[in-house]
Scaffold this active site. Structure first.
Site, PDB file in Angstrom:
ATOM      1  CE  LYS A 167      43.906  28.796  48.905  1.00 43.94           C
ATOM      2  NZ  LYS A 167      45.375  28.504  48.955  1.00 43.94           N
ATOM      3  N   GLY A 220      42.373  37.453  54.247  1.00 49.29           N
ATOM      4  CA  GLY A 220      43.438  37.751  53.296  1.00 49.29           C
ATOM      5  C   GLY A 220      43.340  39.184  52.815  1.00 49.29           C
ATOM      6  CB  THR A 224      42.180  37.757  47.406  1.00 47.99           C
ATOM      7  OG1 THR A 224      43.466  37.983  46.826  1.00 47.99           O
ATOM      8  CG2 THR A 224      41.784  36.310  47.166  1.00 47.99           C
ATOM      9  N   GLY A 225      39.617  39.254  48.559  1.00 50.34           N
ATOM     10  CA  GLY A 225      38.340  39.187  49.258  1.00 50.34           C
ATOM     11  C   GLY A 225      37.187  39.683  48.411  1.00 50.34           C
ATOM     12  CD  GLU A 242      41.059  39.968  59.265  1.00 46.54           C
ATOM     13  OE1 GLU A 242      41.404  41.043  58.702  1.00 46.54           O
ATOM     14  OE2 GLU A 242      41.843  39.114  59.661  1.00 46.54           O
ATOM     15  CB  CYS A 276      45.048  41.494  60.084  1.00 51.21           C
ATOM     16  SG  CYS A 276      45.100  40.168  58.859  1.00 51.21           S
ATOM     17  CD  GLU A 378      46.876  44.966  55.423  1.00 53.18           C
ATOM     18  OE1 GLU A 378      46.741  44.310  56.467  1.00 53.18           O
ATOM     19  OE2 GLU A 378      46.339  44.646  54.357  1.00 53.18           O
TER      20      GLU A 378
END
Length: 474
Positions: A167, A220, A224-225, A242, A276, A378
């Site tokens: 996706k 991401g 969400t992770g 990650e 990242c 972040e």
């Protein structure tokens, strides 16, 4: 979306727009996938698994190697497509496309290296281990480095004999779809790699929940992770997460300041700061801070901001309106709440070239208080906070004062300082006198809220293989 290597329309018949972040113009429209589309893709991957897993490692490697060659031949046109949908300068897009090819070639070289071991058992015969592919895997990738991160997922998964449903990010699916077509052109059998475009809360969640999906690799944001991990736990699925970071850069008093300034410029403003492992917090010794900051300010003022399709551009726009509004509000809050001094930047460019897109000036902020959002969150954009520290102990303490632990860099000529930093900095990857470079030959991943598992390097293959032990009595 692509099923069995062919483009098909989503069951819903709905589409969503792909926007050029430099101009806000419509580039294309792609299907808005549904749960039914995910089921079709997973079934295609499941049907293709037996044939792909039974192919020899050399056969699998040959196809990926051919695909890498085609990608290199079409680098320029792929880079244009990537720049149009993502926003980064063409030079960065070309570098990323080359990175995609390099990652595939790297895993081709590992094709025959993933094998079991022979273990003698004294007075009881011997044992051996066998490594088998998991089956259908899923990959969910972000918009900041869509081509490179796609390679990080499909390289180890496919070379190990698994099939995959991917996706892409809703903002940047076009390059991924084109790369998948090239893999099909290179001879990848139908169903081995499938792409479903669509919203994460529908396509992503359906993939993670699917009982036939054995492993999920996600890159991401942390929130969400965590949702991915929660859903995967219900099915006892393997996960690699990650989840980004707030990477510190530590500049000691004996550092090569010219090199460190160049490292900070590239480490923070590459891809408009949307990486990242970008430099997101900079800690510099007080004794060299004034000199370092002046050099850094001059370097930032020389950065050329504009449409990535134009020549001699150093930094393009942010990828989407949400990111642009977040960065703009963040900097406004710094000024309104007196949480630092903006040395340069901090504004939306006023020139005509940047008037329509999601542009923001590269920004340097000093005198940043420790409780500032610039140091706690972040910050995924072109804003660099600088904090002065007395010594290495304070620098390490401040650098570790975060929930993240992805990367960190230390700039020094002193071997003892380098050793101390490598031992005490909490990060999955530590650079010495450099920052940002990530090679497919070495493991990549983080600690804490930066995720679990590792990508790249020989060990990444184990993330996609089941280990079976066979005991024999003689």
């Amino acid at each position: 979306m692509q099923i069995n290597g062919n483009a098909v329309e989503a069951h819903s018949g709905e589409f969503f727009d792909i926007i050029n972040p430099a101009t806000c113009e419509l580039i294309d429209r792609v299907p808005k996938g549904t749960e039914d589309d995910v089921e079709v893709a997973v079934e295609a991957a499941s049907s293709a698994f037996k044939g792909w897993a039974s192919a020899s490692p050399q056969q699998r490697a040959r196809i990926l190697y051919i695909a890498a060659g085609i990608v290199r031949q079409r680098k320029d046109e792929l880079a244009v497509l990537l720049t149009r949908e993502q926003g980064k300068p063409l030079a960065e897009s070309k570098n990323e496309i080359e990175g995609f090819a390099h990652v595939l070639e790297y895993y081709c070289g590992l094709a025959s290296s993933s094998h079991g071991d022979f273990v003698p058992i004294p007075q009881n015969g011997y044992a051996f281990t066998v490594k088998k592919p998991l089956g259908v895997c899923a990959a969910i990738i972000p918009w900041n480095m869509p081509a490179l991160i796609m390679a990080w997922k499909i390289g180890p998964a496919l070379i190990s004999g698994n099939t995959l449903v991917l996706k892409p990010a809703s903002n940047t699916p076009l390059t991924n779809l084109t790369l998948a077509s090239i893999l099909s052109e290179a001879g990848l059998p139908p169903g081995v790699l499938n792409i479903v475009t669509g919203p994460g809360n529908i396509v992503g969640e359906s993939l993670v929940k699917s009982p036939k999906v054995k492993k999920i690799s996600f890159t991401g944001e942390a929130r969400t992770g965590k949702r991915v991990a929660e859903l995967a736990a219900c099915g006892m699925k393997r996960v690699t997460l990650e989840l980004g970071g707030s990477d510190p850069m530590l500049v000691c008093d004996d550092a090569d300041l010219e090199a460190a300034v160049l490292g900070a410029l590239r480490g923070r403003f590459y891809n408009c700061g949307q990486t990242c492992t970008a430099v997101k917090r900079l800690f510099v010794f007080e004794t060299v801070a004034e000199k370092f900051i002046k050099k850094l300010e001059a370097g930032i003022r020389n950065l050329r901001v504009g449409n990535g399709m134009h020549e001699n551009i150093d930094m393009g726009p942010l990828n989407n309106r949400r990111q642009w509004e977040y960065i703009k509000k963040l900097v406004e809050d710094v000024e309104e709440k007196d949480e630092g001094r903006i040395v340069t930047g901090g504004r939306v460019p006023e020139n005509g070239v940047c008037s329509k897109g999601f542009f923001f000036e590269p920004t340097l902020v000093t005198d940043v208080p420790r409780e500032s959002r610039l140091l706690k969150e972040e910050v995924f954009g072109p804003v660099l906070p600088v904090v002065q520290v007395k010594d290495l102990d304070e620098a390490i303490e401040e650098a570790n004062n975060t929930c993240y632990g992805l990367g960190a860099s230390l700039w020094t000529k002193n071997l003892d300082k380098a050793h101390k930093g490598c031992e005490q900095l909490n990060a999955g990857i530590i650079w010495l006198n450099q920052h940002l470079k990530i090679a497919p030959e070495v493991p990549f991943g983080g600690t804490g809220q930066s995720g679990i598992g590792r990508e790249n390097g020989p060990d990444s293959l184990s993330e996609y293989l089941d280990l079976k032990t066979v005991m024999l009595k003689t």
